[in-house]
Design a protein around this motif. Sequence first.
Motif, short mmCIF file in Angstrom:
data_model
loop_
_atom_site.label_atom_id
_atom_site.label_comp_id
_atom_site.label_asym_id
_atom_site.label_seq_id
_atom_site.Cartn_x
_atom_site.Cartn_y
_atom_site.Cartn_z
N LEU A 322 0.83 -1.20 0.00
CA LEU A 322 0.00 0.00 0.00
C LEU A 322 0.87 1.25 0.00
O LEU A 322 0.62 2.20 -0.73
CB LEU A 322 -0.92 0.02 1.23
CG LEU A 322 -2.03 -1.03 1.32
CD1 LEU A 322 -2.89 -0.78 2.56
CD2 LEU A 322 -2.91 -1.03 0.09
N LYS A 327 -1.31 2.88 -2.73
CA LYS A 327 -2.56 2.20 -3.08
C LYS A 327 -3.62 2.36 -1.99
O LYS A 327 -3.32 2.65 -0.85
CB LYS A 327 -2.29 0.71 -3.30
CG LYS A 327 -1.29 0.45 -4.42
CD LYS A 327 -0.92 -1.04 -4.51
CE LYS A 327 0.16 -1.24 -5.56
NZ LYS A 327 0.65 -2.63 -5.60
N LEU A 329 -7.13 0.74 -0.04
CA LEU A 329 -8.04 -0.34 0.29
C LEU A 329 -9.30 0.32 0.83
O LEU A 329 -9.25 0.97 1.86
CB LEU A 329 -7.44 -1.26 1.35
CG LEU A 329 -8.36 -2.39 1.80
CD1 LEU A 329 -8.50 -3.42 0.70
CD2 LEU A 329 -7.81 -3.06 3.07
N ARG B 183 -2.99 15.59 -1.29
CA ARG B 183 -3.65 14.71 -2.26
C ARG B 183 -5.07 14.38 -1.85
O ARG B 183 -5.97 14.25 -2.68
CB ARG B 183 -2.82 13.43 -2.42
CG ARG B 183 -3.37 12.46 -3.44
CD ARG B 183 -2.38 11.34 -3.77
NE ARG B 183 -3.13 10.18 -4.25
CZ ARG B 183 -2.83 8.91 -3.99
NH1 ARG B 183 -1.77 8.61 -3.30
NH2 ARG B 183 -3.60 7.94 -4.44
N MET B 282 -1.76 5.76 5.64
CA MET B 282 -0.70 5.07 6.38
C MET B 282 0.64 5.54 5.84
O MET B 282 0.92 5.38 4.65
CB MET B 282 -0.80 3.55 6.16
CG MET B 282 -2.18 2.97 6.41
SD MET B 282 -2.72 3.13 8.13
CE MET B 282 -1.62 1.99 8.94
N VAL B 283 1.44 6.15 6.71
CA VAL B 283 2.78 6.54 6.29
C VAL B 283 3.85 5.85 7.13
O VAL B 283 5.02 5.91 6.81
CB VAL B 283 2.99 8.07 6.31
CG1 VAL B 283 2.17 8.74 5.21
CG2 VAL B 283 2.63 8.66 7.67
N GLY B 284 3.43 5.21 8.22
CA GLY B 284 4.37 4.44 9.02
C GLY B 284 4.37 3.02 8.50
O GLY B 284 3.35 2.51 8.04
N ALA B 285 5.49 2.36 8.54
CA ALA B 285 5.57 1.01 7.98
C ALA B 285 5.97 0.01 9.05
O ALA B 285 7.15 -0.22 9.30
CB ALA B 285 6.57 0.98 6.83
N LEU B 297 -14.85 -0.89 7.34
CA LEU B 297 -14.53 -0.22 6.07
C LEU B 297 -15.79 -0.10 5.22
O LEU B 297 -16.04 0.94 4.61
CB LEU B 297 -13.52 -1.05 5.26
CG LEU B 297 -12.04 -0.92 5.52
CD1 LEU B 297 -11.28 -1.73 4.48
CD2 LEU B 297 -11.56 0.53 5.48
N LYS B 302 -15.30 3.67 3.90
CA LYS B 302 -14.03 4.25 4.31
C LYS B 302 -12.85 3.61 3.58
O LYS B 302 -12.99 2.55 2.98
CB LYS B 302 -13.87 4.08 5.83
CG LYS B 302 -14.98 4.77 6.60
CD LYS B 302 -14.90 4.52 8.10
CE LYS B 302 -16.10 5.15 8.79
NZ LYS B 302 -16.11 4.88 10.24
N SER B 303 -11.70 4.28 3.64
CA SER B 303 -10.52 3.76 2.95
C SER B 303 -9.29 3.81 3.81
O SER B 303 -9.16 4.68 4.68
CB SER B 303 -10.16 4.56 1.71
OG SER B 303 -11.25 5.03 1.03
N ILE B 304 -8.38 2.90 3.48
CA ILE B 304 -7.02 2.97 4.02
C ILE B 304 -6.12 3.13 2.81
O ILE B 304 -6.24 2.38 1.85
CB ILE B 304 -6.68 1.68 4.76
CG1 ILE B 304 -7.53 1.59 6.02
CG2 ILE B 304 -5.20 1.65 5.14
CD1 ILE B 304 -7.18 0.45 6.91
N VAL B 305 -5.25 4.10 2.86
CA VAL B 305 -4.41 4.33 1.69
C VAL B 305 -2.97 4.54 2.13
O VAL B 305 -2.70 5.15 3.16
CB VAL B 305 -4.95 5.52 0.87
CG1 VAL B 305 -5.04 6.76 1.73
CG2 VAL B 305 -4.09 5.84 -0.32
N GLY B 306 -2.05 3.99 1.36
CA GLY B 306 -0.63 4.14 1.70
C GLY B 306 -0.03 5.32 0.97
O GLY B 306 -0.50 5.74 -0.09
N SER B 307 1.02 5.88 1.55
CA SER B 307 1.69 6.99 0.88
C SER B 307 3.16 6.96 1.23
O SER B 307 3.53 6.60 2.36
CB SER B 307 1.07 8.31 1.31
OG SER B 307 1.59 9.37 0.54
N ILE B 308 4.00 7.31 0.27
CA ILE B 308 5.44 7.31 0.50
C ILE B 308 6.06 8.57 -0.07
O ILE B 308 5.91 8.88 -1.26
CB ILE B 308 6.09 6.03 -0.07
CG1 ILE B 308 7.57 6.02 0.26
CG2 ILE B 308 5.86 5.89 -1.57
CD1 ILE B 308 8.21 4.66 0.18
#
Lengths: 391, 366
Positions: A322, A327, A329, B183, B282-285, B297, B302-308
Motif C-alpha cells: 500500500l 494504493k 483499500l 492529495r 498510512m505513512v508508518g511502515a 470499512l 471508508k478507505s485505508i491508503v498508503g503513501s510514501i
Amino acid sequence: MAVGGSCSSHEYRSPHHSDRKKAMAELGNGKKQASPEEVHPRKAFGWAARDKSGVLSPFAFSRRNTGADDVTIKILYCGICHSDLHTAKNEWSNAIYPMVPGHEIVGVVTEVGQNVQNFKVGEKVGVGCIVNSCLSCQNCNRDYENYCPRIILTYNSLDVDGTMTYGGYSNMVVVNQHFVIRFPENLPLDKGAPLLCAGITVYSPLKEHGLDVPGKHLGVVGLGGLGHVAVKFGKAFGMKVTVISTSAKKEKEAIERLGADAFLVSSNAEQMQAAMGTMDGIINTVSADHSIAPLAFLLKTHGKMIMVGAPEKPLQLPIFSLILGGKTLAGSCIGGIKATQEMIDFAAKNNITADIELIPISYLNEAMERLTKADVRYRFVIDIGNSLTEA
Amino acid sequence: MENGNNAAASPEEVRRSPAFGWAARDTSGVLSPFTFSRRKNGENDVTIKILYCGICHSDLHSVKNEWQNSVYPIVPGHEIVGVVTEVGGKVDRFKVGDHAGVGCMVNSCRSCHECAGHHENHCPGMILTYNSTDVDGTVTYGGYSDSVVVEEHFAVRFPVGMPLDRGAPLLCAGITVYSPMKRFGFDVPGKHIGVVGLGGLGHVAVKFGKAFGAKVTVISTSPSKRQEAVERLGADAFLVSKDPDEMKAAWGTMDGIINTVSAAHEVTPLLSLLKTFGQMVMVGAPEKPLEIYAFPLLLGGKSIVGSIIGGMKETQEMIDFAAEHNVTADIELIAMDYVNKAMERVAKADVRYRFVIDIGNTLSAA
C-alpha cells in the motif's frame, strides 16, 4: 451487511413521521409488544426463519396500510442474497425471529398513497435493501441513504413505528415512495431483481472510485452473485476486465459467457506474477476469509481495491504494498437510492441482467443449502408470483 | 565509467572528489568514520557542502538491515541541508552560495508515466539517496557526510530565512505527511484531521494541519503527550487511543487521519473515528502485518491508503509553504560523534522529535 437497527430514540423528520407516531400510540403504551400477526391491519404471508438453524417455513404476518407517501407492491420475484443466509442463521449476531428475509424485490404497484406522484398502479417496481432512513442527515442529503446512521433495512430492522421489517420472501410489501425503484419496461423482472442488491453493491463503488472509464483495467475477485454482475458492468463501462478466482474451472464461463477479457487463478503464482501492477482497480466480492496481499500486488501505482464482501476474520494489511504503491483499500456497502435508480436505468439500457436460477418457494431451504456451497450460477430468484400461496 | 568488468565499479575508481562521513559496517548498525568519494560535479549537478542532516527512523532500519536490503558500508541520511559550492553548466535553479537540500531521492528515470506526472517517488527506476545503486553502478551514500553531488532536479531550494537545522527534517518527514494531506484534501480549512502518533512525522503533520486551517486531533497511546500536543504544537484536541470512552466520543468526527505509527497497533478502532468516506493514510511502515476488520470499512465507505514521500515538485512546494507559514521541525541538534547514542534513543522514540546532526560544525576528517 445487516446493521442492527436500534432506532428507538431519535428525531425523525421523514414524511410519514406523524403516521408512525399514530401507529405507535395505537400499539398501546406499556403493553406487551403485539405479535407480528397483529400489529398492522393488513394480512400478509411469506416464509420466515424461526431460529438460527435458518430453516424457513410458511408464516402469516401483517403489513401497514398504504400511508400518504407509501407504495404497496404485489411481489412477483425476490432474489436470494447471501446476506439473507447470514442473517437468517444469526451469523452477524443481530437476528430477531421470526425473520422474513429478502431484499431483491420486484413486483407491481397495487396501491399508492395520496402524496405519491411518481408511481402508478400497475407499474413494475423494485425494492432493495433500504426501506427507510432519516432523510435529513448529511449523508441522506447527499443521496447516501446507505450510510445514514438511522438506516432501516428491508428486513430484520426496527422500523420507526417499533415493528420489525419483513422482507421480500412474501406476497406484498408497503414502502415509502422514496425507497421504491422504477423498473424500465425492457428490464426483465426476474433477472433484474438481483440488481437491487448485488447490482448496486458493485455499481456504486465502481462509479465512486472512477472505475467506469473506458480502457481502464478492472479486476473482479470472486465469481458469484456480485462478481458476475461486476464483470457485466465493467464490460459495459468499456473496461478491460480480468476475473481472479480460486477455481480454474470457472475460466471458460468467465470468458465465453460473461465476456471477461482474462482470468487468473489466484493460487497460480506465475499467472499472478505476470499480472502484477496491471490493474487500475479491483473489486473484491469474496466474503470467505482470504489473503488480500497477493491481490494488492496486482494493482498499479495509486490503484484501488474495494471490498464489498466482509470476511469474518481480520484482513492482513499488505502495508508495504500500500505504501510503496500509494494504493488504496476501500470498503463499500450497497449504494444510495438515486444511484440504485441510475444503476437500474443503466442496466436496462445496456441489457445487463443477472444470471439466475428461478425457483419455486417450496425449494427455498434447499436453495439456501446450495448457497452455503456457492452452488448456483449465480443467483437464485424465487418465483413468488407463481409459487407463494397462503399456507 | 566503462571499466570493462561486470561488477559495480568501485567507488574510488568512478568518483573523484574525496568525501568523508560516518558509515555503518554491519548489522549492528554502529556508525564510525568512513572515507569515500563522490562523483565530479556534472553539467546537471550541484555540489552541496552539507551543514545539517536529520536522523530519520528509516536510517536506523537501514543500518541494521531490518528491511533485508542493506549493502554495507552504509552512509545513511536523507534530510540533508547545506550550501551550494559548485553548479554544472546546465544548472539554472541554483547558484553558488544558495542554501539547498536533498531528500530521499537522487535520481529517477525521468521518462516514465510517473516521472512525467511529477511522481518520481513511484518511478520503478527511482534511486534513493543512500543504499541504492546509482546509474553509474556505484552505491549511493547519504547525508551523514561532508558533501553530496546531486542532479539539480533532485535538489530543493531553501528560501532565504528558512532555518536550515529545523528545516532539514522536512525533506523526509515533512514531505511524507504533506504529500498525502494535499492529495486527499486534508488541506481544506475547517476539515478535521486526526494525527496518530506524535513523533518525527506526527509532530510535523500537526503543524502542517494547523497551517492548512484544519482542526487537528492527536491520537496517541501516551497521555503524557497531551500537554505538549495541545500547548506547544497547537493541536485542538488529544485522544488517548486506549481510552474507549474518549475514542467513542470522537466516533465519526474526522474527515481524515494520518497514521504515522510504525509499531504494531490496533487499526480498526481508528477507522471508527472517520466520517463516512473518510480516509486513513498510512505513512508508518510496521514490521509485522497490521490487521483490520472489513466491516468498519464497508459500513461507511471508508478507505485505508498508503503513501510514501512525494515527488520533487511537491517537495519544493512543501518547503516553500513551510517557509511561508513558519513550519519547522522540533529538533535536538547533536554533534556527529553522538550519532550512535542518538540512534539508540531513536529506537526508544526518546527524542522531541527529530535529531539533526550539526555536520558543518562537528564532522571532521579523522
